[in-house]
Design an enzyme around this catalytic site. Structure first.
Site, PDB file in Angstrom:
ATOM      1  N   ASP A 161      -8.635  36.937 -66.747  1.00 48.16           N
ATOM      2  CA  ASP A 161      -8.806  38.206 -65.484  1.00 48.16           C
ATOM      3  C   ASP A 161      -9.604  38.966 -65.790  1.00 48.16           C
ATOM      4  O   ASP A 161      -9.145  39.469 -66.884  1.00 48.16           O
ATOM      5  CB  ASP A 161      -7.685  37.912 -64.659  1.00 48.16           C
ATOM      6  CG  ASP A 161      -8.081  39.241 -63.629  1.00 48.16           C
ATOM      7  OD1 ASP A 161      -8.275  38.761 -62.563  1.00 48.16           O
ATOM      8  OD2 ASP A 161      -7.670  40.012 -63.298  1.00 48.16           O
ATOM      9  N   GLU A 188      -7.586  24.733 -81.875  1.00 45.24           N
ATOM     10  CA  GLU A 188      -6.491  24.837 -82.970  1.00 45.24           C
ATOM     11  C   GLU A 188      -5.554  23.018 -81.946  1.00 45.24           C
ATOM     12  O   GLU A 188      -5.672  22.741 -82.692  1.00 45.24           O
ATOM     13  CB  GLU A 188      -5.824  25.171 -83.115  1.00 45.24           C
ATOM     14  CG  GLU A 188      -4.566  25.129 -84.404  1.00 45.24           C
ATOM     15  CD  GLU A 188      -3.504  26.430 -84.135  1.00 45.24           C
ATOM     16  OE1 GLU A 188      -3.839  27.774 -84.703  1.00 45.24           O
ATOM     17  OE2 GLU A 188      -2.541  25.823 -83.984  1.00 45.24           O
TER      18      GLU A 188
HETATM   19  C1  GLC Z   1     -10.216  40.601 -60.621  1.00 46.75           C
HETATM   20  C2  GLC Z   1      -9.554  39.418 -59.785  1.00 46.75           C
HETATM   21  C3  GLC Z   1      -8.784  40.256 -58.490  1.00 46.75           C
HETATM   22  C4  GLC Z   1      -8.154  40.676 -58.960  1.00 46.75           C
HETATM   23  C5  GLC Z   1      -9.166  41.700 -60.218  1.00 46.75           C
HETATM   24  C6  GLC Z   1      -7.637  42.811 -60.393  1.00 46.75           C
HETATM   25  O1  GLC Z   1     -10.992  40.569 -60.223  1.00 46.75           O
HETATM   26  O2  GLC Z   1     -10.147  38.277 -59.414  1.00 46.75           O
HETATM   27  O3  GLC Z   1      -8.351  39.129 -57.788  1.00 46.75           O
HETATM   28  O4  GLC Z   1      -8.074  42.188 -58.211  1.00 46.75           O
HETATM   29  O5  GLC Z   1      -9.696  41.210 -60.990  1.00 46.75           O
HETATM   30  O6  GLC Z   1      -6.235  41.953 -61.308  1.00 46.75           O
END
Ligand code: GLC
Length: 521
Positions: free
Chosen positions: A206, A256
């Site tokens: 993310d 790994e």
């Molecule tokens: C990313 C996710 C989104 C979230 C953001 C903060 O963009 O896809 O849904 O709100 O990160 O974590």
């Protein structure tokens, strides 16, 4: 520079995105859960996908629907237990489906024990050093330490009781972790290993262009407040060169494991904003296996523009060795069927014909439209709440999936009181309705996923086509696959065409209707 790659499940496969809160609910609380997902795995096997990517399912106050993680190795009680997760994973593997999970490393929840400890500790303490705490500006420190904006509205800083401020590039409930602290590095090493030990097959990362901030936290040069993008283009807050040390290191962790058992476990980056412009810096044999290629999703429905973006994606793959991840929707975007009315299937067949991986967002295989008219009090997205409703936010694509029947909860749950309300018109878009109609988008996507299996590893070669039409082949010794997309309003006649193997709209006598994609084998 690598120019060809061996087909792999993640590089050539189709990954189906499951939003756990909205996929299937087994215990009638109106919220999806692992037992629910498990019960629907045969649907995904029959659809023909290779893998499932799960949005965050960790314990979370849900300030940002799970992207505010309070415990990185647990399961949100609404979704079940670790035993439920294990049972889901075992079933998925049994059915031949891989499982990719979401790692949120830029920030945690303000309820995470590390942040609670930081709040309880004084300014300058080791506990605060795990985050970005700073004194404010102005005579009494009453102004934030710099001018950065949060992605979902408002300043990127919140003041705590003793007068210090902490940084959060998203909501105040998502404090940014300090990645210059060795404890942060060690913490996430453990998180990855815990889930690898449990048997997951890959990680979606993310906000992967985040993690590091400029060490001096200087003001953003552009003081214009852009509520749409927050500070997505602030080079002091995003896309810092230091981030690559983390991804090189994480690559050694998954490599790994691969050396141990020969199984590849990809790292797939959600790299947006400045990072999307610098994708080649993120992927390759010693960093991320892949990064989402979002440019395809936002390209207008125009043959020349589509050809240009496809060429750019393929060039990127050729120079980095990282297969393209073609995306048309996700939990952050208005649904495909609403963004591209009347051409969702045409766009999907084009996506599925391209070399590389394809990501399908749950419900898009049904042609499910966005729910645009959720009442304000039903909305949950902080983007809606923190901008005072000026931005509608992402709830409309997160409404629970309609499985069957003619009224809410449409087989999603044992209660009609689902966490986001389903509209009555979902009845036309249920899985049941799609399966019953041989001409449905669902049947076309199922067929496409079967036909596509033969395409892995084949290159793309452009074919001459009239203006507004996109045509390419994926040649092989045994047969030639051709994909032709008409992006115009007018029908186009293809000379010497037989019957297409698949078409997004009826094709007779070689005449392609407007806004249509066809596959010829
Ligand atoms: C990313 C996710 C989104 C979230 C953001 C903060 O963009 O896809 O849904 O709100 O990160 O974590």
């Amino acid at each position: 520079m690598p120019t060809t790659t061996q087909p792999t499940w993640w590089g050539d496969g189709v990954v189906y995105q499951v939003y756990p809160r909205s996929f299937a609910d087994s215990d009638a609380d109106g919220i999806g859960d692992f037992t629910g997902i498990r019960g629907r795995l045969p649907y995904l096997r029959d659809l023909g996908v290779d893998a499932v990517w799960l949005n965050p399912f960790y314990p979370s106050p849900q300030a940002d629907q799970g992207y505010d993680v309070a415990d990185y190795t647990g399961i949100e009680p609404d979704y079940g237990t670790l035993a439920d997760f294990d049972a889901f994973l075992a079933d998925a593997h049994e059915l031949g489906l891989r499982v990719i999970i979401d790692i949120v490393a830029n920030h945690c929840s303000s309820e995470h024990p590390l942040f609670r400890a930081a709040l309880d500790a004084p300014a300058g303490s080791p506990a605060r050093a795990r985050f970005h705490f700073a004194d404010g500006r102005g005579p009494a420190g009453e102004r934030p330490p710099n001018n950065w904006r949060a992605m979902f509205g408002g300043p990127a800083w919140t003041r705590v009781a003793d007068g210090q401020w902490y940084l959060h590039l998203f909501t105040p409930q998502q404090p940014d972790l300090n990645w210059r602290h060795p404890g942060t590095v060690a913490f996430f090493d453990d998180v990855l290993r815990v889930w690898l030990d449990r048997g997951v097959d890959g990680f979606r990362l993310d906000a992967a262009q985040g993690l590091f901030k400029h060490p001096d936290l200087p003001d953003a040069d552009d003081p214009e407040i852009d509520e749409r993008n927050g500070d997505a283009l602030n080079p002091h807050a995003w896309n810092r060169p230091e981030v690559h040390t983390v991804y090189r290191h994480w690559r050694t962790i998954v490599d790994e494991r691969e050396r141990g058992d020969g199984v590849q476990r990809p790292l797939i980056g959600e790299v947006t904003g400045l990072g999307q412009l610098a994708l080649p810096d993120y992927v390759g044999p010693d960093q991320l296996h892949q990064a989402f290629f979002f440019d395809f999703m936002v390209t207008p429905w125009d043959a020349a523009a589509l050809r240009a973006v496809i060429e750019r994606g393929l060039d990127l793959a050729a120079t980095t060795g990282a297969p393209v991840t073609w995306v048309l929707g996700n939990h952050d975007m208005t649904r495909l069927a609403t963004r591209m009315p009347g051409r969702a299937l045409a766009a999907t067949l084009l996506q599925l014909a391209l070399p590389g991986a394809a990501y399908l967002y749950q419900g898009d295989e049904l042609g499910l439209p966005e729910v645009l008219d959720l009442p304000p009090e039903a909305r949950r997205d902080p983007l809606f709440r923190n901008t005072g409703g000026r931005r509608l936010g992402r709830d409309g694509c997160r409404v629970p999936i309609p499985w069957s029947g003619d009224r809410p909860p449409f087989g999603f749950s044992g209660t009609a009181g689902t966490w986001l309300p389903q509209p009555d018109w979902f009845t036309a878009h249920t899985v049941e309705a799609g399966l019953a109609d041989p001409g449905s988008m669902l049947h076309a996507v199922r067929r496409a996923l079967r036909l596509r299996r033969g395409l892995a590893g084949r290159p793309l070669r452009w074919l001459d086509a009239p203006p507004g039409v996109l045509a390419f082949e994926r040649p092989a010794a045994v047969d030639a696959f051709r994909c032709v997309t008409n992006t115009t309003d007018e029908p186009v006649t293809l000379p010497d065409a037989g019957e297409p193997a698949l078409a997004s709209a009826p094709v007779t006598g070689g005449v392609l209707p407007g806004h249509c994609t066809t596959w010829w084998m």
